[in-house]
Design a protein around this motif. Structure first.
Motif, short mmCIF file in Angstrom:
data_model
loop_
_atom_site.label_atom_id
_atom_site.label_comp_id
_atom_site.label_asym_id
_atom_site.label_seq_id
_atom_site.Cartn_x
_atom_site.Cartn_y
_atom_site.Cartn_z
N PRO A 275 -0.18 16.82 -6.88
CA PRO A 275 -1.73 17.17 -6.54
C PRO A 275 -2.55 16.78 -7.73
N GLU A 276 -3.62 16.35 -7.70
CA GLU A 276 -4.61 15.82 -8.86
C GLU A 276 -5.77 16.31 -9.28
N VAL A 277 -5.95 16.61 -10.37
CA VAL A 277 -7.27 16.92 -11.01
C VAL A 277 -7.71 15.83 -11.76
N ALA A 278 -8.59 15.20 -11.00
CA ALA A 278 -9.21 13.73 -11.52
C ALA A 278 -10.22 14.15 -12.61
N MET A 279 -10.34 13.22 -13.95
CA MET A 279 -11.18 13.25 -14.65
C MET A 279 -11.96 11.98 -14.66
N VAL A 280 -13.04 11.84 -14.47
CA VAL A 280 -13.99 10.45 -14.31
C VAL A 280 -14.81 10.51 -15.67
N THR A 281 -14.52 9.84 -16.58
CA THR A 281 -15.62 9.69 -17.63
C THR A 281 -16.45 8.45 -17.73
N LEU A 282 -17.80 8.81 -17.53
CA LEU A 282 -18.99 7.66 -17.55
C LEU A 282 -19.20 7.03 -18.80
N HIS A 283 -19.16 5.78 -18.92
CA HIS A 283 -19.20 5.03 -20.07
C HIS A 283 -20.54 4.09 -20.01
#
Length: 285
Positions: A275-283
């Protein structure tokens, strides 16, 4: 002296198989209940400078699962990542488990206390029914529901547009994604904009052609079973070797991020696919 009969013992092969079965059961339990935090770092030349480094927690496909008592483990894990925003991409509930109002309230309170939380429906909410009531509950407990709508997000003096669409299982006469995109361009010119859309398998044929810079989707459950050199082994419909099931993709000038999601629906299970807690960091490129 009378001889004592020897106690029957399983042969070594039988004991080995029993041990292997126990270990497999323990692994499957861990593989389906232990949260994994993943990171993605897409870059965009037109991202406003104020959103450089913006961190977004992407959650989807919870299917009424609980991680810790009252989802404490889920909330703690998300909070530890210090997100600027939380995007929830649908299938909060599961059609095979039915509506649980107290569960929805608990989840909305927990996530919205961490960061501004935005939500779109998945197919399971519509399969259960009473979607207007669900949306009202989420809104009353701090979650912004995007039903074929868009809002402006502001950070460090800059702004971007965030849009969200209801799942295609929704009302037959609902606003189309194309109509929503046209409204965004009419109101905002040519902004940097992101789209929340539950179904990953519509990206190539439809969502990638709307002009959104970044689309967030779930639905695929990571392909259920993930093996080396595959993009998941089965789709949610048990199609073999599906595509666009996890991570970043790009087509037609649009970027897609797909989360593997959190829960399981019905009798399905995950393998090598926690099970995934996805963190997307915008650059800003």
């Amino acid at each position: 002296m009378a001889a004592h009969p020897r106690k029957h013992r399983p042969p070594r092969a039988g004991r080995a198989l029993l041990l292997a079965a126990i270990l497999l059961a323990v692994f499957l339990w861990w593989d389906n209940t232990s949260l994994q935090v993943t990171e993605a770092d897409p870059s965009f030349s037109d991202l406003p400078a104020g959103f450089d480094g913006c961190r977004i927690a992407v959650l989807s496909d919870l299917h009424s699962a609980s991680f810790g008592p009252e989802n404490e483990t889920l909330f703690r894990t998300v909070a530890e990542q210090k997100p600027d925003y939380i995007f929830f991409l649908g299938d909060l509930e599961d059609q095979y488990r039915g509506r649980k109002p107290e569960y929805v309230t608990e989840l909305a309170d927990g996530l919205s206390a961490i960061a501004p939380t935005y939500y779109v429906t998945g197919n399971h909410e519509w399969a259960i029914g009473d979607v207007p009531e669900l949306k009202e509950t989420l809104t009353a407990h701090g979650v912004t529901v995007l039903s074929n709508q868009f809002v402006t997000l502001e950070r460090n003096g800059d702004s971007v547009v965030l849009a969200g669409i209801d799942d295609p299982n929704g009302y037959a006469d609902q606003k189309t994604p194309e109509e929503l995109a046209a409204e965004i361009y009419a109101a905002c010119g040519d902004p940097f904009w992101m789209l929340l859309a539950h179904r990953n398998n519509r990206f190539s044929s439809q969502y990638s052609k709307l002009g959104a810079d970044l689309v967030f989707s779930g639905h695929a459950h990571g392909g259920l079973i993930r093996l080396p050199f595959t993009d998941g082994l089965f789709s949610h419909d048990w199609d073999l070797l599906p595509s666009h099931t996890a991570g970043l993709y790009e087509e037609n000038g649009s970027c897609l991020f797909v989360t593997r999601g959190l829960g399981n629906s019905g009798a399905t299970f995950r393998l090598f696919n926690r099970p995934e807690v996805a963190m997307v960091t915008l650059h800003r490129a």
